[in-house]
Design a protein around this motif. Structure first.
Motif, PDB file in Angstrom:
ATOM      1  N   ALA A  35     -17.183  38.664   5.858  1.00  0.00           N
ATOM      2  CA  ALA A  35     -17.735  37.353   6.201  1.00  0.00           C
ATOM      3  C   ALA A  35     -16.719  36.237   6.069  1.00  0.00           C
ATOM      4  O   ALA A  35     -16.726  35.281   6.858  1.00  0.00           O
ATOM      5  CB  ALA A  35     -18.960  37.054   5.327  1.00  0.00           C
TER       6      ALA A  35
ATOM      7  N   GLU B  68     -26.336  38.653   5.319  1.00  0.00           N
ATOM      8  CA  GLU B  68     -25.136  39.276   4.767  1.00  0.00           C
ATOM      9  C   GLU B  68     -24.459  38.299   3.807  1.00  0.00           C
ATOM     10  O   GLU B  68     -24.455  37.076   4.027  1.00  0.00           O
ATOM     11  CB  GLU B  68     -24.155  39.655   5.891  1.00  0.00           C
TER      12      GLU B  68
ATOM     13  N   TYR C   9     -27.726  39.840  10.008  1.00  0.00           N
ATOM     14  CA  TYR C   9     -26.416  39.213   9.844  1.00  0.00           C
ATOM     15  C   TYR C   9     -26.513  37.965   8.982  1.00  0.00           C
ATOM     16  O   TYR C   9     -25.654  37.706   8.132  1.00  0.00           O
ATOM     17  CB  TYR C   9     -25.820  38.860  11.209  1.00  0.00           C
TER      18      TYR C   9
ATOM     19  N   THR D  81     -22.363  38.071  16.825  1.00  0.00           N
ATOM     20  CA  THR D  81     -21.778  39.390  16.566  1.00  0.00           C
ATOM     21  C   THR D  81     -21.708  40.217  17.848  1.00  0.00           C
ATOM     22  O   THR D  81     -21.277  41.369  17.825  1.00  0.00           O
ATOM     23  CB  THR D  81     -22.600  40.152  15.514  1.00  0.00           C
TER      24      THR D  81
ATOM     25  N   TYR E  88     -14.827  36.713   9.458  1.00  0.00           N
ATOM     26  CA  TYR E  88     -15.586  36.889  10.689  1.00  0.00           C
ATOM     27  C   TYR E  88     -16.556  35.746  10.959  1.00  0.00           C
ATOM     28  O   TYR E  88     -16.741  35.334  12.113  1.00  0.00           O
ATOM     29  CB  TYR E  88     -16.344  38.220  10.643  1.00  0.00           C
ATOM     30  N   ASP E  89     -17.198  35.214   9.912  1.00  0.00           N
ATOM     31  CA  ASP E  89     -18.220  34.196  10.128  1.00  0.00           C
ATOM     32  C   ASP E  89     -17.634  32.904  10.675  1.00  0.00           C
ATOM     33  O   ASP E  89     -18.367  32.063  11.199  1.00  0.00           O
ATOM     34  CB  ASP E  89     -18.977  33.927   8.818  1.00  0.00           C
TER      35      ASP E  89
ATOM     36  N   LEU F 141     -20.985  44.031   9.421  1.00  0.00           N
ATOM     37  CA  LEU F 141     -20.028  43.060   8.882  1.00  0.00           C
ATOM     38  C   LEU F 141     -19.127  43.670   7.827  1.00  0.00           C
ATOM     39  O   LEU F 141     -17.927  43.364   7.765  1.00  0.00           O
ATOM     40  CB  LEU F 141     -20.785  41.862   8.299  1.00  0.00           C
TER      41      LEU F 141
END
Length: 482
Positions: free
Chosen positions: A210, A291, A288, A302, A213-214, A206
């Motif tokens: 985050a 994170e 993940y 992911t 991306y999250d 990551l």
């Protein structure tokens, strides 16, 4: 050619990591004259001098191999204005004048509708262009809404929905290899090609992303845009020219030909997973979900894999597998074209014979052809590998895209209907995943990804996958689809 670039969100990672080095590369190649102006805008309290220092720092880190004179030229051309880019008055003051400008929205995609509305209220000089980064919307409905707002702002020819994959040397070489070599084009169909894999696997985890991306995940971050774009270039019919209309028409044809996945198909032909704690090379990687900035409740993947088929004359019967994952054992970034086996081997060879594979390396760039040939012993076959190194590109991918924007050539940008078709292709997958019809598997960071689906392994993940599959198979049987 437009001589002024306005970057909204100018102090973000995208601007520093990619746009500033791209401008320096354009200066070094002689594509920008001395009158070129760069205006940066964001909410940060900065002066022009502070912005120039920020650019200098990024160019030292990301563009240290570029000529010092080109880097200085970018810094000298830069000016800064603090602005709320969703406020029409701030935007009007930022544009300042009747000269056409290129506006680069280096912003979170969630802000695009508000910014486009503010720009429309403020009014743009005639001939201006607007640049947006992927993803273009969050789903099909939002993509349509965004396209409608853009149509009220500027003509479609002035909208640049950029995807830097399209400007990568090897991606461009897919077209060159196909269309300029008679030895390949007659074989470029389902009669000879069994499968095409388009893969972007990376050992990178990551790495502090985050916040973006999250909320997106591997499917929207990579498959919906980058990998579908590569699919278009691999599978499209030869265009009459590489001009924007002919090229983009053929790409849309590919997306329109993609067979939509049913719920039954989604269970069988897609996978999603996320990495658990593990070790990549010499570093420990947390799960993940551990994170910083990750909300485990979102169920963000992911790793995403989708198998597609095209309902057209050229490709009926060929499988296209699109895959992307983070936190894996090794980087694998390529297009692998797997040919069918020959109908008969007269050699008496008893070992396994691998099919021919043509590989376009995306990063690092290269071209490899896996063949079979005779070995030292009569009748014995051995694997051969032919490789070719590509000449370095004159410009980095973002340099090529910025040059196209300033010159007004949208051939490598994504047309509005193309963006919508890409969402149409993956809408059934998104819907089924939201309903948990496909389990969210796990794989250890530093592994090759989730275990093979139909193997009963020691852990609960593959068993869960099979239980989900049996549930949907039962539903399909009830509906008469089995």
């Amino acid at each position: 050619m437009i001589g002024r670039l306005v970057v909204l969100g100018a102090t973000g990672d995208l601007s520093g990591r990619f746009l500033m080095p791209a401008l320096a590369a354009l200066h070094a190649a002689g594509h920008l004259d001395e009158g070129f102006r760069l205006t940066g805008a964001s909410r940060e309290e900065l002066t022009t001098e502070g912005f120039r220092e920020w650019i200098t720092d990024w160019l030292d880190r990301q563009g240290g191999d570029l000529p010092a004179g080109a880097r200085r030229a970018v810094v000298a051309s830069a000016h800064y204005r603090r602005a709320d880019v969703t406020d029409q008055e701030d935007v009007r003051a930022l544009i300042d004048g009747d000269e056409p400008v290129a506006l680069y929205l280096a912003l979170p995609p969630s802000l695009f509708p508000q910014v486009v509305s503010a720009l429309r209220s403020a009014g743009l000089p005639a001939g201006s262009r607007i640049v947006l980064e992927k993803p273009f919307g969050e789903d099909l409905d939002s993509a349509r809404e965004l396209n409608a707002r853009l149509a009220e702002l500027v003509p479609e020819q002035a909208v640049f929905r950029v995807d830097h994959f399209l400007a990568m040397t090897t991606v461009q070489n897919v077209l060159g290899s196909r269309l300029a070599n008679r030895v390949l084009e007659p074989l470029w169909n389902s009669t000879h090609i069994a499968e095409v894999e388009i893969v972007w696997d990376e050992s990178l985890a990551l790495e502090g992303r985050a916040g973006y991306y999250d909320r997106v995940g591997a499917l929207k971050d990579m498959v919906q845009n980058h990998l579908l774009q590569v699919l278009c270039l691999v599978a499209m019919e030869p265009p009459v020219t590489l001009g924007e209309r002919d090229l983009r028409d053929r790409k849309v044809d590919v997306l329109r030909s993609v067979r939509l996945l049913t719920e039954y198909d989604v269970v069988h032909r897609t996978r999603r997973a996320r990495y658990a704690a593990g070790r990549i090379e010499d570093r420990d990687v947390p799960s993940y979900t551990d994170e910083e900035g990750v909300d485990p409740g979102r169920g963000t993947e992911t790793f995403a894999e989708v198998e597609l088929e095209l309902d057209n004359w050229r490709w009926a019967g060929t499988t296209f597998r699109l895959r992307s994952g983070k936190g894996l054992r090794a980087d694998r970034k390529e297009v692998a074209v797997r040919f069918r086996q020959v109908p008969h081997l007269p050699f008496g060879h008893t070992g396994e014979v691998e099919p021919n594979v043509l590989r376009f390396g995306l990063e690092p760039e290269g071209l490899t052809l896996d063949l079979m040939g005779t070995g030292a012993r009569a009748g014995h076959l051995t694997e051969l590998e032919l490789t070719a190194e590509l000449e370095p590109a004159e410009l980095p991918a973002y340099g090529r895209l910025l040059l196209d924007v300033l010159r007004g050539d949208p051939a490598l940008s994504i047309r509005g209907d193309e963006a919508e078709e890409a969402w149409r292709v993956l809408t059934p997958v998104l819907t089924a995943w939201e309903r948990d019809l496909v389990p969210l598997e796990e794989y250890p960071a530093g592994s090759d990804g989730p275990a093979p689906r139909h193997t009963y392994g020691p852990g609960p993940v593959t068993r869960e996958a099979l239980l989900h599959e049996e549930t949907v198979l039962g539903t399909a049987a009830d509906d008469g689809r089995s």
